[in-house]
Structure formats: structure tokens, C-alpha cells
Scaffold this active site. Sequence first.
Site, PDB file in Angstrom:
ATOM      1  N   CYS A 133       0.835  -1.207   0.000  1.00  0.00           N
ATOM      2  CA  CYS A 133       0.000   0.000   0.000  1.00  0.00           C
ATOM      3  C   CYS A 133       0.866   1.251   0.000  1.00  0.00           C
ATOM      4  O   CYS A 133       1.438   1.618   1.029  1.00  0.00           O
ATOM      5  CB  CYS A 133      -0.909  -0.014   1.228  1.00  0.00           C
ATOM      6  SG  CYS A 133      -1.891   1.478   1.394  1.00  0.00           S
ATOM      7  N   CYS A 136      -0.502   4.112   2.256  1.00  0.00           N
ATOM      8  CA  CYS A 136      -0.305   3.893   3.699  1.00  0.00           C
ATOM      9  C   CYS A 136       1.144   4.152   4.116  1.00  0.00           C
ATOM     10  O   CYS A 136       1.401   4.666   5.198  1.00  0.00           O
ATOM     11  CB  CYS A 136      -0.637   2.455   4.079  1.00  0.00           C
ATOM     12  SG  CYS A 136      -2.118   1.799   3.351  1.00  0.00           S
ATOM     13  N   ASP A 137       2.094   3.754   3.281  1.00  0.00           N
ATOM     14  CA  ASP A 137       3.481   3.669   3.754  1.00  0.00           C
ATOM     15  C   ASP A 137       4.491   4.578   3.055  1.00  0.00           C
ATOM     16  O   ASP A 137       5.656   4.624   3.469  1.00  0.00           O
ATOM     17  CB  ASP A 137       3.962   2.208   3.627  1.00  0.00           C
ATOM     18  CG  ASP A 137       3.132   1.278   4.504  1.00  0.00           C
ATOM     19  OD1 ASP A 137       2.690   1.725   5.570  1.00  0.00           O
ATOM     20  OD2 ASP A 137       2.905   0.127   4.104  1.00  0.00           O
TER      21      ASP A 137
END
Length: 306
Positions: A133, A136-137
Site C-alpha cells: 500500500c 499507507c506507507d
Amino acid sequence: MEKRELVIIGAGPAGLTAAIYGKRAGLDTLVIEKGKPGGQILITSEIENWPGLVTESGAGLAEKFRYHAENFKAEFRTATVMRLEPQANGHTTVVTDGGEIDAMAVIIATGAYFRKHGCPGEKEFTGAGVSYCAVCDANFFEELEVAVIGGGNTAVEEACYLTQFASKVYIVHRRDEFRADRLVVERAMNNPKIVPVMDSILEEIEGADTVERIVVKNVKTGEVKKIPVDGVFIFIGTLPNGAFIGDSVKTTEAGWVITDQNMKTSTPGIFAAGDVRDTGLRQVVTAAGDGARAAMSAYAWVVEHR
Ligand code: NAP
């Protein structure tokens, strides 16, 4: 047992659209979702092919879908569906971790999840440099070098997104040509931070506590090289979210649910919509279209069997 006219499993674009259409048609509609409503677009950086919105974040679009479904007073419940048990009267018992529901119609809209690669190091470094992701990261890799594995639209688009954070993004693809759409590839190739590593397979992810390098092998020359990176983003396709489906409806060997053009599955009263279906195109817009059609088919079924 709790009784419902329509139970929708999954609150991604397909499920949320089905909820809008189901409620709008007057069905008593319950949406069951095990996580946060929104589905895969929650972890998609940018959506630029939803008509009417030139560009929007995946999370932003998911929020609008949910708001819209709530506005029609669809009911939401957090639960995990364990099994579907079709009954002789055409109803389906939806077995969840919070109890059983007798549903006149069910729409399976549970979407798909990212495929794992399986190379040594992938599992060990998940959460320690290996990610599925970008949204997300990506921020963990500010001014660091990362690798994206895969050559489809997801890999190439997310590689572009990652360049907003990382100083260099390698795209490791197993062939000499990307699968992603031409425009997407052109944009990536014009980005000076992106370095394509073609004809190459990921052999291993190495490091001590976190990812330090990847080992890639050129499939044409046989050359093996180590590329120092701090992160590895794996985007090599998707698999259906359907562990609970069992043999309640017919699926392909890989588990994608087979439907007709009206989203009817092989079992009367059970419909499917969106990415979980055996379909040639998995897009937000096709998921939403499926959701509308599934809800209208469910409506016709409920009216006939009320
Ligand atoms: P995909 O289109 O199936 O692409 C998967 C990629 O991973 C392919 O390049 C494939 O290589 C590679 N791959 C598969 N298994 C591999 C392995 N074991 N090792 C190394 N590489 C491997 O999947 P996706 O990119 O996740 O997209 C899924 C669907 O969503 C597609 O229909 C896509 O068009 C759509 N999508 C659309 C958009 C958009 O329109 N904006 C954005 C994202 C996704 P090969 O090419 O050699 O098979």
C-alpha cells in the site's frame, strides 16, 4: 433469527452502490463489512477515471460513497461473514461471527486483495520495508530509494505516487513491456525519479532488521544483481476475497464468482458485484455499475418471493 430482505457483503464501490440502489428501491438493506467501508480504493493514492471528478484521492471517493449510502439510510454492521447457507425456500442464511441472518437476497461484493510474491524475505520484512500500500506507507520512505514489483496499472501508477516521497523508484518487471496502459507508462517513463528494471524477477529481499536490498535476476541474460533499497512495494495483481463462499455459488478455479450479465450467480437469490466477480475489467466504475445491476436483480427477486 434476524430477517432481512437484502444483505450486502462488502462496502467497497460495488457494495456501497448496491446499498444506494437497494434502499432507493425500498428494500430493507443491511451492509456487512469487516473493516472500514471503502474497499481497495481506500489504499489507492489517486483516482482519475471516475467520471465527473477529474482527480480525487481513493479515500476521498470512498468517503463520498459511504456518505451517499448512509444518506439513503442503508444500515451498516461491522462483522465477518463466515459462511453462506442457501436454503430450500430461496433464502440464504448468512453466518457471521456475530450471529445468523435469514436473507431473502444476498449480494457478494467483497472485492479482491493483493497477491503475495512468495520470494524469501517477503514475509519476514512485511511491515519492515515490504508493503502492499503506497498511500499507507510512502511517507516512511522520504528521500529514500524503493522498488516497486510488477508491471500493471497498479504498479506503475503507485510508482509515480511514490516519487513524491522517495528519491528513486525502481520498477522491477518480469517482461520487456509493461502491462499498464500506454498513458500511465508514458507518464512514469517521463519521471526522472523512476528507473525501470525490465526482464527481471525478484529473487530475494535482504536486510538485517529492515529491508536493505533486493536481489533481482535478468531472465534474458541470467545476470543476478543486488539493488540497495529501503522499501519494496509489491503490486503483482489481485485475488478474490471469498474464503466464506465455499460451494454456495459457482466460482472459477481461482475463486472468482461466476455471474450472468444481471449479476446472478449459480444460486437463486445470491448475486455478486465488483472485483470479486469473474470479469475482464476491475475498475471503480465497473464495480459501481455491477452494484447497481445486482441491487436491481435482487429487488426483482425479493418482490417475486416476498
Ligand atoms: P495486473 O493488471 O494483473 O498486473 C499484474 C502485474 O504483475 C503484471 O505486470 C504481471 O506481469 C505482474 N506479475 C504477476 N505475477 C507476478 C509474479 N509472480 N512476479 C512478478 N510479477 C508478476 O494487476 P493490477 O496492476 O493490480 O491491476 C488489476 C486490475 O485493476 C487491472 O485490470 C488494472 O487495469 C486495473 N487497474 C486500473 C487502474 C486505472 O485504470 N487507473 C489502476 C489500477 C488498477 P505480466 O505483465 O508479465 O503478466
